[in-house]
Motif scaffolding. Structure first.
Motif, short mmCIF file in Angstrom:
data_model
loop_
_atom_site.label_atom_id
_atom_site.label_comp_id
_atom_site.label_asym_id
_atom_site.label_seq_id
_atom_site.Cartn_x
_atom_site.Cartn_y
_atom_site.Cartn_z
N PHE A 322 0.81 -1.21 0.00
CA PHE A 322 0.00 0.00 0.00
C PHE A 322 0.85 1.27 0.00
O PHE A 322 2.03 1.26 0.36
CB PHE A 322 -0.93 0.01 1.22
CG PHE A 322 -0.21 0.04 2.56
CD1 PHE A 322 0.22 1.24 3.13
CD2 PHE A 322 0.03 -1.14 3.24
CE1 PHE A 322 0.87 1.26 4.35
CE2 PHE A 322 0.69 -1.13 4.47
CZ PHE A 322 1.10 0.07 5.02
N PHE A 323 0.21 2.34 -0.42
CA PHE A 323 0.67 3.71 -0.22
C PHE A 323 -0.34 4.38 0.69
O PHE A 323 -1.55 4.18 0.53
CB PHE A 323 0.76 4.48 -1.54
CG PHE A 323 2.01 4.23 -2.33
CD1 PHE A 323 3.05 5.15 -2.35
CD2 PHE A 323 2.15 3.06 -3.07
CE1 PHE A 323 4.19 4.93 -3.09
CE2 PHE A 323 3.29 2.82 -3.82
CZ PHE A 323 4.32 3.76 -3.82
N ASP A 324 0.13 5.19 1.63
CA ASP A 324 -0.77 5.84 2.58
C ASP A 324 -0.41 7.33 2.69
O ASP A 324 0.75 7.72 2.46
CB ASP A 324 -0.65 5.16 3.95
CG ASP A 324 -1.73 5.59 4.93
OD1 ASP A 324 -2.75 6.13 4.48
OD2 ASP A 324 -1.54 5.39 6.15
N LYS A 325 -1.39 8.15 3.04
CA LYS A 325 -1.20 9.59 3.25
C LYS A 325 -0.51 10.26 2.06
O LYS A 325 0.37 11.11 2.22
CB LYS A 325 -0.41 9.84 4.54
CG LYS A 325 -1.14 9.37 5.79
CD LYS A 325 -0.37 9.71 7.07
CE LYS A 325 -1.11 9.23 8.31
NZ LYS A 325 -0.36 9.53 9.54
N CYS A 326 -0.94 9.89 0.86
CA CYS A 326 -0.36 10.47 -0.35
C CYS A 326 -0.90 11.89 -0.54
O CYS A 326 -2.12 12.10 -0.65
CB CYS A 326 -0.71 9.62 -1.57
SG CYS A 326 -0.08 7.94 -1.48
N VAL A 327 -0.01 12.86 -0.59
CA VAL A 327 -0.38 14.26 -0.75
C VAL A 327 0.53 14.91 -1.77
O VAL A 327 1.60 14.39 -2.11
CB VAL A 327 -0.29 15.04 0.58
CG1 VAL A 327 -1.25 14.49 1.61
CG2 VAL A 327 1.15 15.02 1.13
N TYR A 328 0.11 16.06 -2.27
CA TYR A 328 1.01 16.87 -3.08
C TYR A 328 1.12 18.25 -2.43
O TYR A 328 0.29 18.64 -1.61
CB TYR A 328 0.53 16.98 -4.54
CG TYR A 328 -0.69 17.82 -4.78
CD1 TYR A 328 -0.57 19.13 -5.24
CD2 TYR A 328 -1.97 17.30 -4.58
CE1 TYR A 328 -1.70 19.91 -5.47
CE2 TYR A 328 -3.10 18.06 -4.82
CZ TYR A 328 -2.95 19.37 -5.26
OH TYR A 328 -4.06 20.13 -5.50
N PHE A 368 -4.16 3.65 -0.95
CA PHE A 368 -4.61 2.59 -1.86
C PHE A 368 -3.67 1.39 -1.75
O PHE A 368 -2.53 1.51 -1.31
CB PHE A 368 -4.65 3.10 -3.31
CG PHE A 368 -3.33 3.54 -3.86
CD1 PHE A 368 -2.50 2.66 -4.57
CD2 PHE A 368 -2.90 4.86 -3.71
CE1 PHE A 368 -1.28 3.07 -5.07
CE2 PHE A 368 -1.68 5.28 -4.22
CZ PHE A 368 -0.86 4.38 -4.90
N PHE A 369 -4.19 0.23 -2.16
CA PHE A 369 -3.39 -0.98 -2.28
C PHE A 369 -3.07 -1.19 -3.75
O PHE A 369 -3.83 -0.76 -4.64
CB PHE A 369 -4.16 -2.19 -1.72
CG PHE A 369 -4.43 -2.11 -0.25
CD1 PHE A 369 -3.48 -2.53 0.67
CD2 PHE A 369 -5.65 -1.63 0.22
CE1 PHE A 369 -3.73 -2.47 2.03
CE2 PHE A 369 -5.91 -1.56 1.58
CZ PHE A 369 -4.94 -1.99 2.50
N TYR A 370 -1.99 -1.89 -4.02
CA TYR A 370 -1.59 -2.12 -5.41
C TYR A 370 -0.73 -3.38 -5.48
O TYR A 370 -0.28 -3.92 -4.47
CB TYR A 370 -0.79 -0.93 -5.94
CG TYR A 370 0.63 -0.90 -5.40
CD1 TYR A 370 1.70 -1.38 -6.16
CD2 TYR A 370 0.89 -0.45 -4.11
CE1 TYR A 370 2.98 -1.40 -5.64
CE2 TYR A 370 2.17 -0.46 -3.59
CZ TYR A 370 3.21 -0.94 -4.37
OH TYR A 370 4.48 -0.97 -3.84
N GLY A 371 -0.48 -3.84 -6.72
CA GLY A 371 0.46 -4.92 -6.93
C GLY A 371 -0.16 -6.18 -7.48
O GLY A 371 -1.32 -6.21 -7.89
N GLY A 372 0.64 -7.26 -7.48
CA GLY A 372 0.18 -8.53 -8.00
C GLY A 372 1.32 -9.49 -8.24
O GLY A 372 2.49 -9.12 -8.16
N PRO A 373 0.99 -10.74 -8.58
CA PRO A 373 2.02 -11.78 -8.73
C PRO A 373 2.62 -11.90 -10.11
O PRO A 373 3.64 -12.58 -10.29
CB PRO A 373 1.24 -13.05 -8.38
CG PRO A 373 -0.15 -12.76 -8.85
CD PRO A 373 -0.37 -11.30 -8.60
N GLY A 374 2.00 -11.26 -11.13
CA GLY A 374 2.46 -11.54 -12.48
C GLY A 374 2.22 -13.00 -12.80
O GLY A 374 1.28 -13.61 -12.31
N GLY A 375 3.09 -13.58 -13.63
CA GLY A 375 2.97 -15.00 -13.95
C GLY A 375 2.70 -15.25 -15.42
O GLY A 375 2.16 -14.39 -16.12
N PRO A 376 3.06 -16.44 -15.91
CA PRO A 376 2.96 -16.73 -17.35
C PRO A 376 1.54 -16.77 -17.90
O PRO A 376 1.35 -16.64 -19.10
CB PRO A 376 3.62 -18.12 -17.47
CG PRO A 376 3.54 -18.71 -16.09
CD PRO A 376 3.65 -17.55 -15.14
#
Length: 379
Positions: A322-328, A368-376
């Motif tokens: 995750f990323f948290d407290k994302c601000v600009y 937000f949460f993000y990512g994944g395992p990829g894979g063939p």
């Protein structure tokens, strides 16, 4: 048109992060280096050390006189006066975690008046990654908005990465219509570093003819911290279903000098001088948070290189990254603003994904949460 340029800018930036890490133009060029050429490269890249620290992971940390660091080999920085700290930043940390731990800290510390620099070794020169922009896949949240930088809390993981590839999580700040950019976060790449550890990195670039470089591997970034070394290992990292490790990351333009500062866990690591950039002396106009993977399609199938924690966002806390407290930052006063006009973008949702973005209550920012395992079989 501006949006297309920005997307290409991000892709080109990552390509040059990896292809110009040590100042050698191509993968083939590195592999064909003679022993004499390697020795010359190492002498050029490594500055004389006042103290040498050998980390248990094989890294060598050179404690270099702050006034003799690589930055001052840059033509525009010959008479540069070091800004020892940001003009208005308080050093307050966004996260409640313990101070940042890098593995080399177990083996010693650098004395006052020096900065820690990861020594470039032969294995770094011989490691190489070849890519084109079409091989890059991302899962990110971004905003097209005038800004003076941004911040966020980045979840740290150690994940599987295939040979010749990388996986990273970062905050990226740049201009849509040109090549001025700054990118920082964590990265895993055996080809770059000779191991599968999770490492801190920073990158800058400007114009197609001078895309800067990674960490302190070419002149540009001015380091002031004697505690944090770019390119070195985070320890420990998050445990699936268990303890979560994070770090607080900020990139912002200084009000007094217009230098672009990098702050990690409240520690002012250093800055990219404003003179390095053609069009970011006043502001950037694009910012993103998220993950990116290089997919070389080994064996003709989609890579098994993971992104984030290697698990999909729907698994949630302690399982997905995750990323948290994302601000600009909209003004030079470095006051965090919630990016309400954010956009989520995913290259291949079956391989890597981004969750719904949540606007925080009681404090600025999104998570937000993000990512994944990829894979063939994922694509």
């Amino acid at each position: 048109m501006a949006k297309e340029i920005c997307e290409k800018l991000t892709l080109v930036m990552v390509a040059f992060v990896l292809l110009s890490v040590q100042g050698v133009a191509t993968a083939a060029g590195r592999k064909n280096l003679t022993d004499l050429e390697i020795r010359k490269q190492l002498r050029r890249l490594n500055k004389p050390a006042i103290k040498i620290i050998k980390s248990e992971d094989g890294d060598i940390i050179d404690c270099v006189d702050i006034y003799k660091q690589p930055a001052f080999d840059h033509p525009s920085l010959k008479n540069h006066t070091i800004q020892m700290r940001p003009s208005i930043y308080s050093g307050k940390n966004m996260s409640s975690s313990k101070p940042l731990e890098q593995l080399w800290h177990k083996s010693g510390s650098c004395p006052q008046g020096t900065i820690p620099i990861q020594r470039t070794q032969k294995k770094h020169l011989l490691g190489a990654i070849s890519l084109d922009a079409s091989q890059l896949e991302s899962a990110k949240v971004s905003q097209d908005e005038k800004n003076k930088g941004g911040a966020g809390i980045v979840n740290i993981w150690n994940i599987h990465v295939e040979p010749g590839e990388f996986s990273k999580a970062s905050i990226f700040v740049g201009r849509r219509d040109n090549f001025d950019l700054i990118d920082a976060g964590w990265i895993v790449s055996r080809s770059m570093f000779g191991d599968d550890a999770t490492r801190l990195y920073g990158f800058w670039g400007t114009t197609p003819d001078h895309l800067g470089c990674y960490n302190l591997k070419c002149p540009g970034f001015v380091q002031v911290s004697q505690k944090i070394a770019l390119g070195t290992v985070f320890t420990p990292t998050s445990v699936y279903g268990g303890l979560q490790k994070v770090f607080d990351l900020k990139i912002f333009k200084d009000k007094a000098t217009s230098n672009w500062w990098l702050v990690v866990e409240g520690e002012s690591v250093g800055y990219w001088p404003s003179s390095l950039f053609k069009n970011m002396a006043d502001h950037a106009d694009y910012i993103q948070w998220g993950g990116q993977v290089l997919n070389t399609a080994p064996g003709g199938s989609h890579t098994s290189t993971q992104m984030g924690s290697g698990h999909f966002p729907n698994e949630g806390f302690r399982k997905a990254a995750f990323f948290d407290k994302c601000v600009y930052f909209y003004t030079d006063d470095i006051v965090g603003i919630t990016p309400y006009n954010f956009k989520s973008k995913v290259s291949k949702p079956a391989c890597y994904d981004v969750s719904d973005v949540s606007v925080l209550k009681g404090t600025p920012g999104v998570q937000f949460f993000y990512g994944g395992p990829g894979g063939p079989n994922c694509s």
